[in-house]
Design a protein around this motif. Structure first.
Motif, PDB file in Angstrom:
ATOM      1  N   PRO A 146      16.616 112.164  26.647  1.00  0.00           N
ATOM      2  CA  PRO A 146      15.484 112.061  25.706  1.00  0.00           C
ATOM      3  C   PRO A 146      15.902 111.625  24.308  1.00  0.00           C
ATOM      4  N   LEU A 147      17.047 112.114  23.830  1.00  0.00           N
ATOM      5  CA  LEU A 147      17.483 111.759  22.485  1.00  0.00           C
ATOM      6  C   LEU A 147      17.966 110.305  22.405  1.00  0.00           C
ATOM      7  N   ALA A 148      18.447 109.779  23.518  1.00  0.00           N
ATOM      8  CA  ALA A 148      18.973 108.403  23.533  1.00  0.00           C
ATOM      9  C   ALA A 148      18.030 107.443  24.247  1.00  0.00           C
ATOM     10  N   TRP A 149      16.747 107.783  24.329  1.00  0.00           N
ATOM     11  CA  TRP A 149      15.839 106.988  25.157  1.00  0.00           C
ATOM     12  C   TRP A 149      15.697 105.539  24.680  1.00  0.00           C
ATOM     13  N   ARG A 150      15.744 105.326  23.369  1.00  0.00           N
ATOM     14  CA  ARG A 150      15.635 103.955  22.872  1.00  0.00           C
ATOM     15  C   ARG A 150      16.794 103.097  23.366  1.00  0.00           C
ATOM     16  N   SER A 151      17.993 103.659  23.329  1.00  0.00           N
ATOM     17  CA  SER A 151      19.167 102.921  23.808  1.00  0.00           C
ATOM     18  C   SER A 151      19.088 102.688  25.308  1.00  0.00           C
ATOM     19  N   LEU A 152      18.551 103.639  26.041  1.00  0.00           N
ATOM     20  CA  LEU A 152      18.404 103.484  27.487  1.00  0.00           C
ATOM     21  C   LEU A 152      17.461 102.336  27.815  1.00  0.00           C
ATOM     22  N   VAL A 153      16.308 102.327  27.163  1.00  0.00           N
ATOM     23  CA  VAL A 153      15.327 101.269  27.415  1.00  0.00           C
ATOM     24  C   VAL A 153      15.863  99.921  26.946  1.00  0.00           C
ATOM     25  N   THR A 154      16.491  99.906  25.773  1.00  0.00           N
ATOM     26  CA  THR A 154      17.061  98.665  25.249  1.00  0.00           C
ATOM     27  C   THR A 154      18.124  98.120  26.191  1.00  0.00           C
ATOM     28  N   GLY A 155      18.998  98.994  26.677  1.00  0.00           N
ATOM     29  CA  GLY A 155      20.034  98.566  27.604  1.00  0.00           C
ATOM     30  C   GLY A 155      19.461  97.985  28.877  1.00  0.00           C
ATOM     31  N   PHE A 156      18.423  98.627  29.410  1.00  0.00           N
ATOM     32  CA  PHE A 156      17.812  98.129  30.639  1.00  0.00           C
ATOM     33  C   PHE A 156      17.184  96.753  30.425  1.00  0.00           C
ATOM     34  N   VAL A 157      16.462  96.601  29.318  1.00  0.00           N
ATOM     35  CA  VAL A 157      15.806  95.326  29.032  1.00  0.00           C
ATOM     36  C   VAL A 157      16.833  94.220  28.809  1.00  0.00           C
ATOM     37  N   LEU A 158      17.901  94.527  28.077  1.00  0.00           N
ATOM     38  CA  LEU A 158      18.949  93.534  27.849  1.00  0.00           C
ATOM     39  C   LEU A 158      19.633  93.143  29.155  1.00  0.00           C
ATOM     40  N   GLY A 159      19.837  94.115  30.026  1.00  0.00           N
ATOM     41  CA  GLY A 159      20.426  93.820  31.328  1.00  0.00           C
ATOM     42  C   GLY A 159      19.528  92.933  32.162  1.00  0.00           C
ATOM     43  N   PHE A 160      18.233  93.206  32.131  1.00  0.00           N
ATOM     44  CA  PHE A 160      17.272  92.381  32.863  1.00  0.00           C
ATOM     45  C   PHE A 160      17.278  90.953  32.338  1.00  0.00           C
ATOM     46  N   ALA A 161      17.241  90.817  31.004  1.00  0.00           N
ATOM     47  CA  ALA A 161      17.209  89.490  30.396  1.00  0.00           C
ATOM     48  C   ALA A 161      18.484  88.708  30.688  1.00  0.00           C
ATOM     49  N   ARG A 162      19.627  89.404  30.618  1.00  0.00           N
ATOM     50  CA  ARG A 162      20.901  88.717  30.888  1.00  0.00           C
ATOM     51  C   ARG A 162      20.990  88.291  32.337  1.00  0.00           C
ATOM     52  N   ALA A 163      20.529  89.125  33.243  1.00  0.00           N
ATOM     53  CA  ALA A 163      20.539  88.774  34.662  1.00  0.00           C
ATOM     54  C   ALA A 163      19.600  87.611  34.948  1.00  0.00           C
ATOM     55  N   LEU A 164      18.468  87.593  34.271  1.00  0.00           N
ATOM     56  CA  LEU A 164      17.492  86.517  34.464  1.00  0.00           C
ATOM     57  C   LEU A 164      18.069  85.168  34.048  1.00  0.00           C
ATOM     58  N   GLY A 165      18.886  85.163  32.993  1.00  0.00           N
ATOM     59  CA  GLY A 165      19.410  83.912  32.478  1.00  0.00           C
ATOM     60  C   GLY A 165      20.780  83.534  32.994  1.00  0.00           C
ATOM     61  N   GLU A 166      21.347  84.303  33.895  1.00  0.00           N
ATOM     62  CA  GLU A 166      22.684  84.019  34.386  1.00  0.00           C
ATOM     63  C   GLU A 166      22.735  82.691  35.145  1.00  0.00           C
ATOM     64  N   PHE A 167      23.745  81.886  34.826  1.00  0.00           N
ATOM     65  CA  PHE A 167      23.848  80.558  35.425  1.00  0.00           C
ATOM     66  C   PHE A 167      25.213  80.284  36.051  1.00  0.00           C
ATOM     67  N   GLY A 168      26.268  80.294  35.218  1.00  0.00           N
ATOM     68  CA  GLY A 168      27.570  79.826  35.667  1.00  0.00           C
ATOM     69  C   GLY A 168      28.151  80.585  36.836  1.00  0.00           C
ATOM     70  N   ALA A 169      28.263  81.914  36.699  1.00  0.00           N
ATOM     71  CA  ALA A 169      28.830  82.721  37.774  1.00  0.00           C
ATOM     72  C   ALA A 169      27.955  82.676  39.024  1.00  0.00           C
ATOM     73  N   THR A 170      26.635  82.678  38.814  1.00  0.00           N
ATOM     74  CA  THR A 170      25.707  82.613  39.943  1.00  0.00           C
ATOM     75  C   THR A 170      25.872  81.312  40.712  1.00  0.00           C
ATOM     76  N   LEU A 171      26.017  80.209  39.986  1.00  0.00           N
ATOM     77  CA  LEU A 171      26.160  78.903  40.633  1.00  0.00           C
ATOM     78  C   LEU A 171      27.413  78.863  41.500  1.00  0.00           C
ATOM     79  N   MET A 172      28.512  79.458  41.025  1.00  0.00           N
ATOM     80  CA  MET A 172      29.757  79.428  41.778  1.00  0.00           C
ATOM     81  C   MET A 172      29.741  80.374  42.969  1.00  0.00           C
ATOM     82  N   VAL A 173      29.098  81.541  42.802  1.00  0.00           N
ATOM     83  CA  VAL A 173      29.121  82.544  43.867  1.00  0.00           C
ATOM     84  C   VAL A 173      27.982  82.339  44.873  1.00  0.00           C
ATOM     85  N   ALA A 174      26.779  82.046  44.368  1.00  0.00           N
ATOM     86  CA  ALA A 174      25.607  81.936  45.250  1.00  0.00           C
ATOM     87  C   ALA A 174      25.194  80.499  45.524  1.00  0.00           C
ATOM     88  N   GLY A 175      25.673  79.564  44.698  1.00  0.00           N
ATOM     89  CA  GLY A 175      25.298  78.170  44.899  1.00  0.00           C
ATOM     90  C   GLY A 175      23.894  77.867  44.419  1.00  0.00           C
TER      91      GLY A 175
END
Length: 225
Positions: A146-175
């Motif tokens: 509860p005390l760190a909830w902002r960081s938890l939500v921020t971390g989740f959103v940043l992780g989602f955004a970074r995963a959404l925009g991933e290109f280089g590693a995805t192209l090599m591993v998944a094609g």
């Protein structure tokens, strides 16, 4: 040339990217939470080396991350062979490979956000709760989170955004297999390469809108009382 708004050209990459981002952000959030809690509470020789390894995907070129994952997960590795024996399909050039790539590249951002949030929790408050008989699980669930909830939500959103925009590693591993592993970033790249700028721009606008909403939500969370 593909029709701009056909399912194969636009709908599938958008849907697959969102699915990969959702799944990988949940996985990376859980892993980063465990890692951040551990690193905040335990001190050991070589801790800075471990933390540097955690952050390494943030500074490495995506192609390097992709090559490392390709070597670890490929059909010649024991991990790749075991996974193929278990699931009857290889990890590489699959959605599973794309999820793993997204988890790896998103981990440093999520880990750093959560570690910072957990570090800001008042230790005196936790010690007081311990003296009143609270166990570690109760402290975690009713005080730390509860005390760190902002960081938890921020971390989740940043992780989602970074995963959404991933290109280089995805192209090599998944094609970039249309209808199977083609995500928004790879679809945009190959649309530009094929000279289909209308298709590329339509997917770019979708990506920008999704990313804008995610970053706006993060800013709102950070600025809220």
């Amino acid at each position: 040339m593909s029709t701009v708004w056909s399912w194969e050209a636009v709908g599938f990459p958008v849907t697959l990217s969102l699915q990969i981002a959702c799944l990988s952000s949940v996985i990376v959030f859980m892993l980063a939470t465990l890692a951040a809690l551990w690193m905040n509470r335990v001190h050991f020789p070589g801790q800075i080396v471990v933390e540097t390894l955690f952050m390494l995907p943030l500074v490495l070129p995506p192609s390097v991350v992709g090559l490392i994952l390709l070597t670890i997960l490929g059909r010649r590795s024991w991990i790749g062979q075991f996974a193929e024996w278990l699931t009857h399909q290889p990890i590489v050039f699959s959605v599973t490979g794309a999820v793993i790539a997204a988890v790896v590249v998103a981990f440093p951002l999520v880990y750093q956000a959560l570690k910072t949030g957990f570090a800001l929790v008042n230790r005196e408050v936790l010690e007081s709760a311990r003296s009143q008989g609270a166990n570690e699980l109760q402290l975690l669930w009713f005080m730390v989170f509860p005390l760190a909830w902002r960081s938890l939500v921020t971390g989740f959103v940043l992780g989602f955004a970074r995963a959404l925009g991933e290109f280089g590693a995805t192209l090599m591993v998944a094609g970039n297999i249309p209808g199977k592993t083609q995500t928004l970033p790879t679809a945009i790249y190959f649309a530009v390469d094929a000279g289909n700028m209308q298709l590329a721009w339509s997917m770019t606008i979708i990506t920008v809108l999704i990313s804008f909403v995610l970053l706006l939500a993060t800013s709102k969370i950070r600025g809220s009382d």
